[in-house]
Design a protein around this motif. Sequence first.
Motif, PDB file in Angstrom:
ATOM      1  N   GLY A 217     -38.717 -44.371  34.794  1.00 21.24           N
ATOM      2  CA  GLY A 217     -40.087 -43.933  35.028  1.00 21.24           C
ATOM      3  C   GLY A 217     -40.250 -43.487  36.455  1.00 21.24           C
ATOM      4  O   GLY A 217     -39.531 -43.955  37.351  1.00 21.24           O
ATOM      5  N   VAL A 218     -41.213 -42.590  36.695  1.00 17.39           N
ATOM      6  CA  VAL A 218     -41.462 -42.103  38.046  1.00 17.39           C
ATOM      7  C   VAL A 218     -42.954 -41.827  38.186  1.00 17.39           C
ATOM      8  O   VAL A 218     -43.606 -41.348  37.251  1.00 17.39           O
ATOM      9  CB  VAL A 218     -40.620 -40.835  38.347  1.00 17.39           C
ATOM     10  CG1 VAL A 218     -40.940 -39.697  37.394  1.00 17.39           C
ATOM     11  CG2 VAL A 218     -40.777 -40.393  39.786  1.00 17.39           C
ATOM     12  N   THR A 219     -43.510 -42.143  39.362  1.00 16.50           N
ATOM     13  CA  THR A 219     -44.913 -41.845  39.638  1.00 16.50           C
ATOM     14  C   THR A 219     -45.086 -41.662  41.136  1.00 16.50           C
ATOM     15  O   THR A 219     -44.178 -41.959  41.925  1.00 16.50           O
ATOM     16  CB  THR A 219     -45.830 -42.962  39.096  1.00 16.50           C
ATOM     17  OG1 THR A 219     -47.179 -42.508  39.077  1.00 16.50           O
ATOM     18  CG2 THR A 219     -45.737 -44.224  39.957  1.00 16.50           C
ATOM     19  N   LEU A 220     -46.262 -41.174  41.539  1.00 16.61           N
ATOM     20  CA  LEU A 220     -46.587 -40.940  42.942  1.00 16.61           C
ATOM     21  C   LEU A 220     -47.818 -41.740  43.322  1.00 16.61           C
ATOM     22  O   LEU A 220     -48.699 -41.979  42.486  1.00 16.61           O
ATOM     23  CB  LEU A 220     -46.873 -39.449  43.187  1.00 16.61           C
ATOM     24  CG  LEU A 220     -45.826 -38.439  42.737  1.00 16.61           C
ATOM     25  CD1 LEU A 220     -46.323 -37.026  43.022  1.00 16.61           C
ATOM     26  CD2 LEU A 220     -44.501 -38.678  43.433  1.00 16.61           C
ATOM     27  N   ASP A 221     -47.906 -42.125  44.596  1.00 17.57           N
ATOM     28  CA  ASP A 221     -49.152 -42.727  45.069  1.00 17.57           C
ATOM     29  C   ASP A 221     -49.986 -41.663  45.781  1.00 17.57           C
ATOM     30  O   ASP A 221     -49.606 -40.482  45.865  1.00 17.57           O
ATOM     31  CB  ASP A 221     -48.888 -43.958  45.942  1.00 17.57           C
ATOM     32  CG  ASP A 221     -48.254 -43.638  47.289  1.00 17.57           C
ATOM     33  OD1 ASP A 221     -48.184 -42.448  47.680  1.00 17.57           O
ATOM     34  OD2 ASP A 221     -47.829 -44.600  47.974  1.00 17.57           O
ATOM     35  N   ALA A 222     -51.127 -42.070  46.306  1.00 13.58           N
ATOM     36  CA  ALA A 222     -52.047 -41.125  46.922  1.00 13.58           C
ATOM     37  C   ALA A 222     -51.485 -40.481  48.180  1.00 13.58           C
ATOM     38  O   ALA A 222     -51.988 -39.451  48.635  1.00 13.58           O
ATOM     39  CB  ALA A 222     -53.366 -41.829  47.238  1.00 13.58           C
ATOM     40  N   HIS A 223     -50.439 -41.077  48.748  1.00  9.70           N
ATOM     41  CA  HIS A 223     -49.826 -40.555  49.967  1.00  9.70           C
ATOM     42  C   HIS A 223     -48.577 -39.722  49.680  1.00  9.70           C
ATOM     43  O   HIS A 223     -47.901 -39.290  50.613  1.00  9.70           O
ATOM     44  CB  HIS A 223     -49.477 -41.710  50.902  1.00  9.70           C
ATOM     45  CG  HIS A 223     -50.650 -42.583  51.215  1.00  9.70           C
ATOM     46  ND1 HIS A 223     -51.697 -42.186  52.016  1.00  9.70           N
ATOM     47  CD2 HIS A 223     -50.956 -43.840  50.791  1.00  9.70           C
ATOM     48  CE1 HIS A 223     -52.589 -43.156  52.101  1.00  9.70           C
ATOM     49  NE2 HIS A 223     -52.159 -44.157  51.367  1.00  9.70           N
ATOM     50  N   GLY A 224     -48.271 -39.514  48.404  1.00 16.77           N
ATOM     51  CA  GLY A 224     -47.130 -38.700  48.029  1.00 16.77           C
ATOM     52  C   GLY A 224     -45.819 -39.442  47.954  1.00 16.77           C
ATOM     53  O   GLY A 224     -44.773 -38.820  47.713  1.00 16.77           O
ATOM     54  N   LYS A 225     -45.830 -40.756  48.165  1.00 18.65           N
ATOM     55  CA  LYS A 225     -44.590 -41.522  48.016  1.00 18.65           C
ATOM     56  C   LYS A 225     -44.193 -41.567  46.541  1.00 18.65           C
ATOM     57  O   LYS A 225     -45.038 -41.613  45.651  1.00 18.65           O
ATOM     58  CB  LYS A 225     -44.748 -42.929  48.593  1.00 18.65           C
ATOM     59  CG  LYS A 225     -44.925 -42.958  50.095  1.00 18.65           C
ATOM     60  CD  LYS A 225     -44.726 -44.348  50.660  1.00 18.65           C
ATOM     61  CE  LYS A 225     -45.767 -45.339  50.203  1.00 18.65           C
ATOM     62  NZ  LYS A 225     -47.099 -45.021  50.773  1.00 18.65           N
ATOM     63  N   VAL A 226     -42.875 -41.562  46.310  1.00 16.99           N
ATOM     64  CA  VAL A 226     -42.313 -41.506  44.964  1.00 16.99           C
ATOM     65  C   VAL A 226     -41.815 -42.897  44.578  1.00 16.99           C
ATOM     66  O   VAL A 226     -40.981 -43.481  45.281  1.00 16.99           O
ATOM     67  CB  VAL A 226     -41.148 -40.496  44.899  1.00 16.99           C
ATOM     68  CG1 VAL A 226     -40.618 -40.374  43.473  1.00 16.99           C
ATOM     69  CG2 VAL A 226     -41.589 -39.135  45.437  1.00 16.99           C
ATOM     70  N   TYR A 227     -42.308 -43.415  43.467  1.00 18.92           N
ATOM     71  CA  TYR A 227     -41.927 -44.737  42.965  1.00 18.92           C
ATOM     72  C   TYR A 227     -41.089 -44.542  41.713  1.00 18.92           C
ATOM     73  O   TYR A 227     -41.518 -43.861  40.766  1.00 18.92           O
ATOM     74  CB  TYR A 227     -43.163 -45.571  42.623  1.00 18.92           C
ATOM     75  CG  TYR A 227     -44.007 -45.954  43.814  1.00 18.92           C
ATOM     76  CD1 TYR A 227     -44.074 -47.282  44.230  1.00 18.92           C
ATOM     77  CD2 TYR A 227     -44.732 -44.998  44.520  1.00 18.92           C
ATOM     78  CE1 TYR A 227     -44.859 -47.646  45.326  1.00 18.92           C
ATOM     79  CE2 TYR A 227     -45.500 -45.348  45.618  1.00 18.92           C
ATOM     80  CZ  TYR A 227     -45.559 -46.669  46.014  1.00 18.92           C
ATOM     81  OH  TYR A 227     -46.329 -47.027  47.098  1.00 18.92           O
TER      82      TYR A 227
END
Length: 350
Positions: A217-227
């Motif tokens: 799985g992959v997602t982004l936070d509001a600051h553009g960091k990739v999780y």
Amino acid sequence: MNTKRLFGAVVAGLALLVTGIAVAGSPATTQAPASRPPEYRVVHGWPVLPAGEVLGSVAGVGVDSHGEVFVFHRAGRTWPASDELDLAPIAAPTIDVFDGRSGALVTRWGANTFAMPHGLTIDDHGNVWLTDVALQQVYKYSHDGRLLLTIGERGVAGNDAGHFNRPTEVAVAPDGSFYVSDGYRNTRIMKFSAAGKFLFQWGTKGSGPGQFDLPHGVTLDAHGKVYVADRSNQRIQIFDASGHYLREWKDGRIGRPYAIAIDHDGHAFVADGGDQPKAPPDRSAWVEVAPDGSPLARIGRFGNYDGQFEMAHAIAVAADGAVYVGDITGARVQKFVRVGSSDEHATTTH
């Protein structure tokens, strides 16, 4: 809901509240929490399916800005024991859209299109991004189901810039560029422009920083960091927008992450599939994690009553804080609301 689930609904709901408190304040935590851990309850009777119908294996789930919940499921098809995936399109619709509050079925689409549904993501413009691990493709659809973009060659695996090998999920940046976790065989993250042009990639097989063992799985936070949910390494890895490693979250209470979603406050919500070796009795659950990586609450355990999971596979969080969890083996999606929230006493239409 069947009789078995009704029988266990009240017990499961109470167990959820107890589980959230006990795990967040367990002896494994070095400091006592400064505030009371969050508590959640499952919303019984959500969603509402037509009489006699059940969902297929739920692989992906997402929530749009209007609170509608998109569910990507396999409509009766299951992962074969041989691991050889069928390329024939599933005849039935594989996208069901529900009203987030009432659970009513709004619409459905995706018939005769997908072979093995996997990830679902909704971007800021309401577009629906999907991955199919059998067809080896990534798709962008409009909110109402019109195909806008296809990446990858149908049914052809590869490890170059134009092919995938069982891609798992998509994360979309505000400028329309997007990341793909590719996935089961290639163990890499790829980034594309909004038009679908390959930009760069990172990741190799392994357990070191920036390496992966099934980026699921992959997602982004509001600051553009990739999780990245680095499933078989039992950790979440965090990168900057260019793929540079920042840190990881590796905690037994997070378990084996299949998917991750992040709310507007920076809290992460992780689906733990629970299939790690020596899994605890509460295996397969979902976990709320603070922005610093500290688990706040672990909700659910293995089972098929309301509030339990056979294998949590997908997760999404709505703007109102409701959490939706897809159970791929249990073939259902469940809604959880925080105790004391405005949505806690939401009713469903039967």
